[in-house]
Design a protein around this motif. Sequence first.
Motif, short mmCIF file in Angstrom:
data_model
loop_
_atom_site.label_atom_id
_atom_site.label_comp_id
_atom_site.label_asym_id
_atom_site.label_seq_id
_atom_site.Cartn_x
_atom_site.Cartn_y
_atom_site.Cartn_z
N GLY A 77 -6.01 14.83 -18.50
CA GLY A 77 -6.90 13.88 -19.17
C GLY A 77 -6.26 12.54 -19.45
O GLY A 77 -6.83 11.72 -20.18
N ALA A 78 -5.09 12.28 -18.88
CA ALA A 78 -4.36 11.05 -19.16
C ALA A 78 -4.91 9.88 -18.34
O ALA A 78 -5.37 10.06 -17.21
N PRO A 79 -4.87 8.67 -18.89
CA PRO A 79 -5.26 7.49 -18.11
C PRO A 79 -4.29 7.26 -16.96
O PRO A 79 -3.10 7.60 -17.04
N VAL A 80 -4.79 6.66 -15.87
CA VAL A 80 -4.00 6.41 -14.67
C VAL A 80 -4.08 4.93 -14.31
O VAL A 80 -5.15 4.33 -14.32
N LEU A 81 -2.92 4.37 -14.00
CA LEU A 81 -2.81 2.99 -13.52
C LEU A 81 -2.17 2.99 -12.14
O LEU A 81 -1.10 3.55 -11.95
N ILE A 82 -2.86 2.39 -11.15
CA ILE A 82 -2.22 2.10 -9.88
C ILE A 82 -1.53 0.76 -10.08
O ILE A 82 -2.13 -0.31 -9.97
N GLY A 83 -0.24 0.82 -10.40
CA GLY A 83 0.48 -0.36 -10.86
C GLY A 83 0.81 -1.36 -9.78
O GLY A 83 1.06 -2.53 -10.08
N GLU A 84 0.83 -0.93 -8.52
CA GLU A 84 1.02 -1.84 -7.39
C GLU A 84 0.22 -1.32 -6.20
O GLU A 84 0.14 -0.11 -5.96
N MET A 85 -0.33 -2.25 -5.44
CA MET A 85 -0.97 -1.97 -4.17
C MET A 85 -1.18 -3.31 -3.48
O MET A 85 -0.99 -4.36 -4.09
N GLY A 86 -1.56 -3.28 -2.21
CA GLY A 86 -1.84 -4.54 -1.54
C GLY A 86 -1.42 -4.53 -0.10
O GLY A 86 -1.15 -3.47 0.50
N MET A 87 -1.33 -5.75 0.47
CA MET A 87 -0.98 -5.92 1.88
C MET A 87 -0.10 -7.15 2.02
O MET A 87 -0.30 -8.16 1.34
N TYR A 88 0.86 -7.07 2.96
CA TYR A 88 1.76 -8.19 3.20
C TYR A 88 1.08 -9.30 3.98
O TYR A 88 1.24 -10.49 3.67
N LYS A 89 0.29 -8.94 4.99
CA LYS A 89 -0.43 -9.88 5.84
C LYS A 89 -1.82 -9.32 6.12
O LYS A 89 -2.03 -8.11 6.05
N PRO A 90 -2.77 -10.17 6.49
CA PRO A 90 -4.08 -9.62 6.89
C PRO A 90 -3.97 -8.82 8.17
O PRO A 90 -3.23 -9.18 9.08
N ILE A 128 -3.39 -12.07 -1.08
CA ILE A 128 -4.67 -11.79 -0.44
C ILE A 128 -5.63 -12.94 -0.62
O ILE A 128 -6.46 -13.23 0.25
N GLU A 129 -5.51 -13.64 -1.73
CA GLU A 129 -6.36 -14.80 -1.99
C GLU A 129 -6.22 -15.85 -0.89
O GLU A 129 -7.17 -16.58 -0.58
N LYS A 130 -5.05 -15.93 -0.26
CA LYS A 130 -4.77 -16.97 0.72
C LYS A 130 -4.66 -16.44 2.14
O LYS A 130 -4.12 -17.11 3.02
N PHE A 131 -5.19 -15.25 2.39
CA PHE A 131 -5.11 -14.70 3.75
C PHE A 131 -5.90 -15.53 4.76
O PHE A 131 -5.50 -15.65 5.91
N SER A 132 -7.04 -16.08 4.35
CA SER A 132 -7.87 -16.92 5.22
C SER A 132 -8.23 -16.22 6.52
O SER A 132 -8.20 -16.80 7.60
N ASP A 133 -8.56 -14.94 6.43
CA ASP A 133 -9.07 -14.22 7.60
C ASP A 133 -10.52 -14.61 7.83
O ASP A 133 -11.14 -15.24 6.98
N PRO A 134 -11.09 -14.29 8.98
CA PRO A 134 -12.48 -14.66 9.25
C PRO A 134 -13.42 -14.17 8.15
O PRO A 134 -13.48 -12.98 7.85
N GLY A 135 -14.14 -15.09 7.55
CA GLY A 135 -15.06 -14.74 6.49
C GLY A 135 -14.40 -14.45 5.16
O GLY A 135 -15.08 -14.09 4.19
N ASP A 136 -13.07 -14.59 5.08
CA ASP A 136 -12.33 -14.30 3.84
C ASP A 136 -12.65 -12.91 3.30
O ASP A 136 -12.72 -12.70 2.08
N MET A 137 -12.80 -11.94 4.21
CA MET A 137 -13.28 -10.62 3.78
C MET A 137 -12.25 -9.86 2.96
O MET A 137 -12.63 -9.06 2.10
N HIS A 138 -10.94 -10.06 3.22
CA HIS A 138 -9.94 -9.37 2.40
C HIS A 138 -10.10 -9.77 0.93
O HIS A 138 -10.16 -8.91 0.04
N TRP A 139 -10.17 -11.08 0.69
CA TRP A 139 -10.24 -11.55 -0.69
C TRP A 139 -11.59 -11.24 -1.32
O TRP A 139 -11.67 -10.86 -2.49
#
Length: 508
Positions: free
Chosen positions: A290-303, A340-351
């Motif tokens: 019943g403990a709260p859970v935090l995913i403290g890190e996640m993400g991607m290096y490049k798009p 991820i904010e600055k990936f600038s992939d087509p359509g900015d879909m990651h962000w």
Amino acid sequence: MKIALILIISTIFTFNSFSNPKYDKWQDPSYFRGYNILYESPKNLQDFIDFKNYGGNLFHIQPDGFFACDAPYDPVQANIDGCDMLVNFCRQVGIHYVIGMRSGPGAYDTFDESQGTTGESRVWNSGNTTEQTKYAEMLKMVAERYGNDTLFVGLNLVIEPRPKVRVIPANTSASYKFFLENIYNIHMDQVYSSWVSVIRESEPELPVILESFGYSTPELFPAYTINDPFIIYSAHNYQPVQFSKEAVPFNMTYPGVYWNISTLSQVLYDAAFLRGTVFSKLRDFQLSTGAPVLIGEMGMYKPQNGGDQYLNDQLNIFKDYGWHFAFWDWRRGSGPDWNIEKFSDPGDMHWKTVLAKFHAPPVPVQISPANEEMVSSSPVFTWDTMTAFTTYDLEISMVRGSRADIFVIPDINSSTYVFGERNLLTGKIYSWRIRAKNPGGAPENMSAWSEPRIFTIGLTAADNKPEIKINKYALEQNYPNPFNPVTNINYSLAVNSNVKLRIYDMIG
């Protein structure tokens, strides 16, 4: 009746006895949604304002140790000042934060240790009471320094614990614990408990965050637990690392086949595998404790190809399970790495995928027309700019009018809108309000409406200008569009004549 009354009284007593405003937020499913942040990259107040306007509400601050890693373990003022800077920005903007220690007495930074640029962390070794005591002293210093701040909602004892990770051949929690305890005589739960007891001397209710061993991978849960009422358990996920840490943009694909620690084989990573294998042990742990859970890190290096789906699949799992999360990391530098904010992939879909799972942006601040102002029949509406990805809905309605006198202009891309349709009647009183939206389209992506402001349509110099003779036929775009149930269609005639207007639906 007597039994029911006893149960009700007991429940009320338990709630009142253990109510903790900071910990209560962790019990609110997926309340904290944010990013990690480091002081090593230049930051300013605008970075924090932008984050708040995007709908983020948590920064996981990761300073290097307030005390040096090696004897004589002196305070490191630069690290303290760097953390203070980030905390002060959080306070000015109103962003919650947790602090996670990257190093300290006997413990080296996890990245530096993994790269072999430092020795192996000693703080976990049984009998190393000197460094364990100094590390506890450092944690207590952090807790006391920020403990009275209502925005400080958690202290992460150590980022990505990794005792003997270089030499332990384990792919399950049970086997990892066996090697730690029976081969190396390391008992992380005892170290954790001793640190928490020191923190509790001055901060009895501060939420404390514990990470799993082996770089906090979720597939190595259940990790150690300790007996304390205000613990949050945390994991980091970059699996599959061949995809999330690929240095060449759009060189990897998701779903795709990659190496997996649980199966010790190449497997297809997709939404089902993430849910059924990568996060399944952490989910079982959550259900059993019943403990709260935090995913403290996640993400991607490049798009990457399918990167937006990779992010979305994980975020959907976190939302379904009520887990809190923090991406790595916020505006690390001018380039796109990890940003991820600055990936600038087509359509900015990651962000846009990230934004769709943040909270709604704040309510826009209205600028003009001011309340009770008299304006022309083509008024200009303005409000505070938020972010490049924020859109706005504007509503204009006649006070004591009918449904036909309500105009809604959706998805405005700027903070200014000129209502040039001249449908507003002179002498009438109108109200206007505005709301902000993140990509996603769900109600949770929209802010509340602003408080309505009142204005009156009056005659201005523009309204009194000489009539311009129309010498051509013109049919203007209907407004509003789309509409339900009323729209307006303006047209111009060169001479007075009978008019027949035919309207067709999309299928003719």
